[in-house]
Enzyme design. Structure first.
Site, short mmCIF file in Angstrom:
data_model
loop_
_atom_site.label_atom_id
_atom_site.label_comp_id
_atom_site.label_asym_id
_atom_site.label_seq_id
_atom_site.Cartn_x
_atom_site.Cartn_y
_atom_site.Cartn_z
N LYS A 52 0.87 -1.20 0.00
CA LYS A 52 0.00 0.00 0.00
C LYS A 52 0.89 1.23 0.00
CE LYS A 52 -2.48 1.07 3.83
NZ LYS A 52 -3.63 1.33 4.71
C1 R5P Z 1 -1.99 4.93 7.78
O1 R5P Z 1 -1.01 4.65 8.42
C2 R5P Z 1 -2.98 3.91 7.65
O2 R5P Z 1 -2.34 2.72 7.26
C3 R5P Z 1 -4.14 4.14 6.74
O3 R5P Z 1 -4.78 2.91 6.66
C4 R5P Z 1 -3.79 4.57 5.33
O4 R5P Z 1 -3.09 5.78 5.33
C5 R5P Z 1 -5.04 4.70 4.46
O5 R5P Z 1 -5.89 5.66 4.92
P1 R5P Z 1 -6.10 7.06 4.20
O6 R5P Z 1 -6.82 6.75 2.92
O7 R5P Z 1 -6.92 7.87 5.14
O8 R5P Z 1 -4.75 7.65 3.91
#
Ligand code: R5P
Length: 259
Positions: free
Chosen positions: A172
């Protein structure tokens, strides 16, 4: 790939489209009560049926999620520092036994390439993959969290490739210009985080750009749960990811739900 690993992976990224809409609601593990997730049960319950996978901590799972859901779970297993400390000071906080007990389809942790403790977080990823492979558990590596990271294709490409080389099964990261270069250098599926809340149309445009550049989907949080129509937004994101809807079509889905 072993049957168990492959089977769990296909629960996170369904074979039908080869893409996924993961709902990220793990923010509290270092931020505390996050805007849009203060009453987490109320916020996420209507969203869960629309997600292919819920990315969550064990505490929220036990306290705020109905165990009868059939949405697969990916468990955040790293933590340590809060938003007030050095974020790269993370360790593994949740055991593989716990992930199995909670019926997780995958586990996820952050690595902090270029930060103070990058070596420790990358070594932690290696250890997690070693253990996860024993049980057929996919590992999602999260890259590029942190204020001072330059989120360009060169940096993100490096961080994603390192995660894959250490053994992550999914990565991710954030979207950036020339995202196809990030995808090209990474041999495992990449999903994008949404990042800070954007106007809805911009978030949908980013989703479309990422999918067109080869992303396998999203693991999105704030751009869904901080929207004025969270259900509308997750449906709109789904339409782009799974049906190839245009930004205009997806925006219409969001707007109608809002009405
Ligand atoms: C951040 O450390 C987390 O892993 C979140 O799950 C990730 O950033 C995704 O969330 P967002 O779309 O709010 O950035």
């Amino acid at each position: 790939m072993d049957f168990g690993l492959k089977n769990r992976l296909s629960r996170i990224i369904p074979a039908k489209t080869g893409k996924t809409v993961m709902l990220a609601v793990d923010h509290g593990y270092f931020q505390g009560p996050t805007t849009g997730l203060k009453d987490i049960k109320k916020s996420i319950t209507p969203l869960i049926p629309h997600a292919n996978c819920l990315f969550v901590t064990r505490g929220i799972l036990r306290n705020s999620v109905d165990p009868r859901i059939d949405t697969p779970l990916c468990l955040r297993v790293s933590g340590g520092p809060s938003i007030l400390g050095e974020l790269s000071n993370e360790d593994i906080t949740t055991s593989m036994e716990e992930a199995l007990r909670l019926n997780a389809a995958g586990v996820g942790m952050s690595i902090f390439v270029g930060a103070a403790n990058e070596d420790r977080t990358i070594a932690n990823l290696g250890r997690l993959v070693n253990e996860a492979e024993r049980y057929g558990m996919p590992v999602l590596a999260i890259t590029a969290v942190g204020k001072e990271m330059a989120r360009d294709a060169r940096y993100l490409g490096r961080a994603c490739r390192i995660a894959a080389e250490i053994g992550a099964h999914i990565v991710k990261t954030y979207y950036c210009d020339d995202f196809e270069k990030v995808v090209e250098g990474c041999p495992v599926p990449i999903v994008i985080a949404g990042g800070k809340k954007l106007p809805e149309r911009e978030a949908l445009q980013m989703t479309e750009n990422a999918i067109k550049a080869g992303a396998s989907g999203v693991d999105m949080g704030r751009n869904i749960f901080q929207s004025d129509s969270p259900v509308g937004m997750i449906k709109a994101v789904r339409a782009i990811v799974h049906k190839g809807a245009s930004v205009d079509e997806a925006f219409e889905i969001y707007s109608s739900a809002k009405k």
